[in-house]
Design a protein around this motif. Structure first.
Motif, PDB file in Angstrom:
ATOM      1  N   ALA A 309      46.895  58.642  57.920  1.00  0.00           N
ATOM      2  CA  ALA A 309      48.166  59.321  58.195  1.00  0.00           C
ATOM      3  C   ALA A 309      48.614  59.091  59.636  1.00  0.00           C
ATOM      4  O   ALA A 309      49.801  58.842  59.894  1.00  0.00           O
ATOM      5  N   ILE A 310      47.671  59.131  60.576  1.00  0.00           N
ATOM      6  CA  ILE A 310      48.067  58.936  61.976  1.00  0.00           C
ATOM      7  C   ILE A 310      48.425  57.474  62.236  1.00  0.00           C
ATOM      8  O   ILE A 310      49.271  57.170  63.089  1.00  0.00           O
ATOM      9  N   ALA A 311      47.817  56.545  61.502  1.00  0.00           N
ATOM     10  CA  ALA A 311      48.192  55.134  61.639  1.00  0.00           C
ATOM     11  C   ALA A 311      49.642  54.923  61.207  1.00  0.00           C
ATOM     12  O   ALA A 311      50.404  54.178  61.850  1.00  0.00           O
ATOM     13  N   VAL A 312      50.053  55.598  60.133  1.00  0.00           N
ATOM     14  CA  VAL A 312      51.443  55.488  59.670  1.00  0.00           C
ATOM     15  C   VAL A 312      52.397  56.098  60.698  1.00  0.00           C
ATOM     16  O   VAL A 312      53.459  55.543  60.997  1.00  0.00           O
ATOM     17  N   SER A 313      52.037  57.263  61.253  1.00  0.00           N
ATOM     18  CA  SER A 313      52.906  57.899  62.254  1.00  0.00           C
ATOM     19  C   SER A 313      53.010  57.052  63.511  1.00  0.00           C
ATOM     20  O   SER A 313      54.097  56.941  64.105  1.00  0.00           O
ATOM     21  N   TYR A 314      51.909  56.441  63.934  1.00  0.00           N
ATOM     22  CA  TYR A 314      51.970  55.530  65.087  1.00  0.00           C
ATOM     23  C   TYR A 314      52.903  54.361  64.793  1.00  0.00           C
ATOM     24  O   TYR A 314      53.676  53.917  65.671  1.00  0.00           O
ATOM     25  N   THR A 315      52.850  53.845  63.579  1.00  0.00           N
ATOM     26  CA  THR A 315      53.727  52.731  63.205  1.00  0.00           C
ATOM     27  C   THR A 315      55.191  53.155  63.246  1.00  0.00           C
ATOM     28  O   THR A 315      56.050  52.412  63.736  1.00  0.00           O
ATOM     29  N   LEU A 319      54.177  52.463  68.076  1.00  0.00           N
ATOM     30  CA  LEU A 319      52.949  52.350  68.860  1.00  0.00           C
ATOM     31  C   LEU A 319      51.964  51.463  68.094  1.00  0.00           C
ATOM     32  O   LEU A 319      51.061  51.938  67.413  1.00  0.00           O
ATOM     33  N   SER A 320      52.158  50.162  68.204  1.00  0.00           N
ATOM     34  CA  SER A 320      51.406  49.208  67.383  1.00  0.00           C
ATOM     35  C   SER A 320      49.929  49.193  67.726  1.00  0.00           C
ATOM     36  O   SER A 320      49.074  49.139  66.828  1.00  0.00           O
ATOM     37  N   MET A 321      49.602  49.219  69.014  1.00  0.00           N
ATOM     38  CA  MET A 321      48.202  49.152  69.412  1.00  0.00           C
ATOM     39  C   MET A 321      47.433  50.378  68.914  1.00  0.00           C
ATOM     40  O   MET A 321      46.309  50.271  68.395  1.00  0.00           O
ATOM     41  N   GLN A 322      48.032  51.551  69.050  1.00  0.00           N
ATOM     42  CA  GLN A 322      47.372  52.764  68.590  1.00  0.00           C
ATOM     43  C   GLN A 322      47.227  52.762  67.066  1.00  0.00           C
ATOM     44  O   GLN A 322      46.225  53.261  66.530  1.00  0.00           O
ATOM     45  N   ALA A 323      48.215  52.210  66.375  1.00  0.00           N
ATOM     46  CA  ALA A 323      48.115  52.114  64.917  1.00  0.00           C
ATOM     47  C   ALA A 323      46.955  51.213  64.510  1.00  0.00           C
ATOM     48  O   ALA A 323      46.203  51.526  63.576  1.00  0.00           O
ATOM     49  N   CYS A 324      46.791  50.096  65.210  1.00  0.00           N
ATOM     50  CA  CYS A 324      45.674  49.183  64.905  1.00  0.00           C
ATOM     51  C   CYS A 324      44.334  49.861  65.160  1.00  0.00           C
ATOM     52  O   CYS A 324      43.379  49.689  64.383  1.00  0.00           O
ATOM     53  N   LYS A 325      44.252  50.599  66.239  1.00  0.00           N
ATOM     54  CA  LYS A 325      42.999  51.304  66.540  1.00  0.00           C
ATOM     55  C   LYS A 325      42.666  52.304  65.433  1.00  0.00           C
ATOM     56  O   LYS A 325      41.511  52.414  64.999  1.00  0.00           O
ATOM     57  N   ALA A 326      43.680  53.042  64.957  1.00  0.00           N
ATOM     58  CA  ALA A 326      43.446  54.013  63.891  1.00  0.00           C
ATOM     59  C   ALA A 326      43.004  53.326  62.596  1.00  0.00           C
ATOM     60  O   ALA A 326      42.119  53.813  61.890  1.00  0.00           O
ATOM     61  N   LEU A 327      43.611  52.161  62.304  1.00  0.00           N
ATOM     62  CA  LEU A 327      43.226  51.430  61.094  1.00  0.00           C
ATOM     63  C   LEU A 327      41.796  50.892  61.204  1.00  0.00           C
ATOM     64  O   LEU A 327      41.054  50.868  60.212  1.00  0.00           O
ATOM     65  N   GLU A 328      41.416  50.466  62.398  1.00  0.00           N
ATOM     66  CA  GLU A 328      40.045  49.997  62.586  1.00  0.00           C
ATOM     67  C   GLU A 328      39.056  51.154  62.452  1.00  0.00           C
ATOM     68  O   GLU A 328      37.972  51.000  61.851  1.00  0.00           O
ATOM     69  N   GLU A 329      39.420  52.309  62.999  1.00  0.00           N
ATOM     70  CA  GLU A 329      38.548  53.475  62.871  1.00  0.00           C
ATOM     71  C   GLU A 329      38.431  53.924  61.414  1.00  0.00           C
ATOM     72  O   GLU A 329      37.407  54.469  61.006  1.00  0.00           O
TER      73      GLU A 329
END
Length: 532
Positions: A309-315, A319-329
């Motif tokens: 959910a937070i990856a989608v909100s970052y997108t 905030l692309s970098m933060q979205a990638c970090k959330a997807l990796e986590e």
């Protein structure tokens, strides 16, 4: 010349004035051309002179045309050229060419003549006698003797190395002792705690002297979730369950207030923070949703739903970098796929933490991981979460066609997921398929009528299709849904992005008369105009 000289005669000469008169009377040009003065009656003196001038000019031109052509006088020109050539007496005559001299005189003879001339000349003695070299020779010798006494560069370099060695030996013991003390102090956590306490006390005592520290603390407070000042549902019993019921009914604004009340009563309630973040995102409030979801992850770092959910909100916030970090986590926290993570290449929480730019290396590694996870097909079943994460990842690089295929694959597993239908619609719209996206948005709204984000996205698709009236209706409906829980005297629950989009649509509709209602957030007037 005086008048007397003009009238009187000199001895043996004629009067000059008479000569001039006789010259005019004997002018052959007038006689040859037979020019006669004619008296024209009826004209004044000035006009008569003009007439005479024009007639004379005409007669002169006719006479020239009647004259036989005369040949050029070449004989006279030749005579003048000979006179000019005869007057040249000092012209330098060119000498013989080099080739003539070479043929007439051998090269060996030139060399002999040059050597004889050099032997006979005493130019060296003449130069020495004319220069003052002898007078300066003593000074030159003194300078040379002084230069020989100076130390060489190699000697200076060796001497400097000796000094450095002596200095290092003298201070090595002191430096080693101080370095050990510094390491011990650095490892002592009490020192850092004390330093932090001192800084906080200094910021409170003199905030004007430390504005940068106050700004840092303000930024830290900005990342914390801010609750509503006056929540009318704060004392509701069993707020979490009631909030779930309100959310299912589509009353997102009141559901947010109930979830806030639940986590205020129990700040460690993971489910409350998760539902609060998800509901805020559905209500077109991604910034607040990120804060709530981050709090949820602080309490439970293995929450896969919060990670996605937070990856989608970052997108959505770019905030692309933060979205990638959330997807990796998400991959790292999932026991099914955690083996795909390379510990050596894992994204660091500190590296690029403040940047929103997408790293090509990180994106490539994530794409490989999610592609490999999708290929695993555990139990021969499609993992909808993996397809959803891969679709979000492909949206970051504008690969909308592939992202849409991922969301369609996920919908085969979860066909009643309104959020998946909304993401499919947004992906289609971003790829230029606004007409097809409308069907996806309507499906999402049929499953979840209170889905404010889907309603807003539907209005944007209508704008792309130039259906401005329909777009305004959907925007007003979305605002009306948000306003159902607006606190007295406040309009912060309603999204600013929706108001801005509505103003743009009104401009397209040429309804500038409604601009004051938008500026004043007069939703009642807009509902009367467009319905809800």
């Amino acid at each position: 010349m005086s008048m007397k000289e003009l009238l009187a005669e000199d001895c043996g000469g004629r009067n000059p004035l008479l000569d001039a008169a006789s010259h005019i009377t004997r002018d052959q040009a007038f006689r040859q051309e037979n020019l006669k003065t004619k008296h024209l009656s009826g004209y004044g003196t000035d006009e008569l002179m003009v007439r005479e001038f024009l007639e004379e000019s005409k007669l002169g031109q006719e006479a020239l045309m009647r004259r036989p052509p005369q040949s050029f006088q070449m004989q006279r020109l030749l005579q003048e050229v000979q006179e000019i050539e005869g007057s040249r007496q000092n012209i330098v005559q060119p000498g013989p060419s080099v080739s003539v001299i070479t043929r007439s005189q051998p090269s060996s003879q030139w060399a002999s003549e040059f050597l004889e001339t050099a032997k006979e000349g005493n130019w060296i003695e003449e130069f020495n006698s004319q220069s003052n070299y002898g007078s300066h020779q003593g000074a030159f010798q003194d300078v040379w003797d002084t230069a020989k006494e100076m130390p060489l560069a190699s000697d200076l370099l060796q001497q400097s190395e000796t000094w450095a060695t002596e200095f290092a030996e003298a201070t090595s013991s002191v430096n080693n002792q101080r370095a050990s003390e510094w390491v011990s102090e650095f490892k002592n956590e009490d020192i850092w705690d004390k330093m932090e306490t001192d800084w906080q006390r200094a910021a409170l005592d003199s905030p004007m002297d430390l504005p940068w520290l106050e700004a840092s603390q303000s930024e830290q407070r900005a990342n914390e979730y801010e609750f509503s000042d006056e929540n009318p549902l704060s004392n509701s019993p069993n707020a979490l369950e009631v909030g779930k019921q309100r959310r299912a009914e589509g009353d997102l604004s009141n559901a947010v207030l109930l979830f806030e009340a639940a986590v205020q009563k129990d700040p460690s309630l993971v489910e409350g923070w998760l539902l609060l973040g998800i509901t805020l995102a559905e209500n077109e409030q991604d910034r607040e949703a990120i804060k709530a979801l981050n709090r949820c992850l602080e309490l439970d770092s293995n929450s896969l739903e919060a990670r996605m959910a937070i990856a989608v909100s970052y997108t959505n916030e770019g905030l692309s970098m933060q979205a990638c970090k959330a997807l990796e986590e998400w991959i790292a926290s999932n026991p099914k796929y955690s083996g795909l993570i390379n510990p050596a290449g894992k994204f660091s929480s500190r590296k690029n933490a403040e940047s929103s730019l997408l790293s090509g290396e990180l994106y490539g590694r994530l794409q490989d991981m999610y592609t490999e996870a999708a290929r695993l097909m555990l139990n021969n079943e499609i993992d909808a979460d993996v397809q959803e994460g891969l679709g979000v990842l492909l949206n970051l690089t504008c690969e909308y066609k592939k992202a849409a295929d991922c969301f369609r694959a996920a919908l085969t597993v979860r066909p009643n997921d309104a959020r998946l239908w909304n993401r499919l619609g947004a992906t289609l719209a971003n790829g230029g398929n606004s007409e097809e996206s409308i069907e996806a948005y309507r499906t999402a709204l049929n499953l979840f009528p209170g889905f404010v984000r889907a309603r807003y996205n539907l209005s944007v698709a209508c704008i792309h299709l130039r259906a401005y009236r329909e777009a305004a209706e959907h925007l007003v409906s979305a605002l009306n849904m948000q306003a159902s829980a607006t606190l007295p005297g406040k309009s912060s629950v309603m999204s600013d992005s929706i108001w801005i989009t509505l103003r743009s649509v009104l401009s397209k509709l040429e309804r500038r008369d409604l601009f004051p209602d938008v500026n004043n957030r007069n939703l009642q007037r807009l509902v009367q105009e467009f319905g809800a």
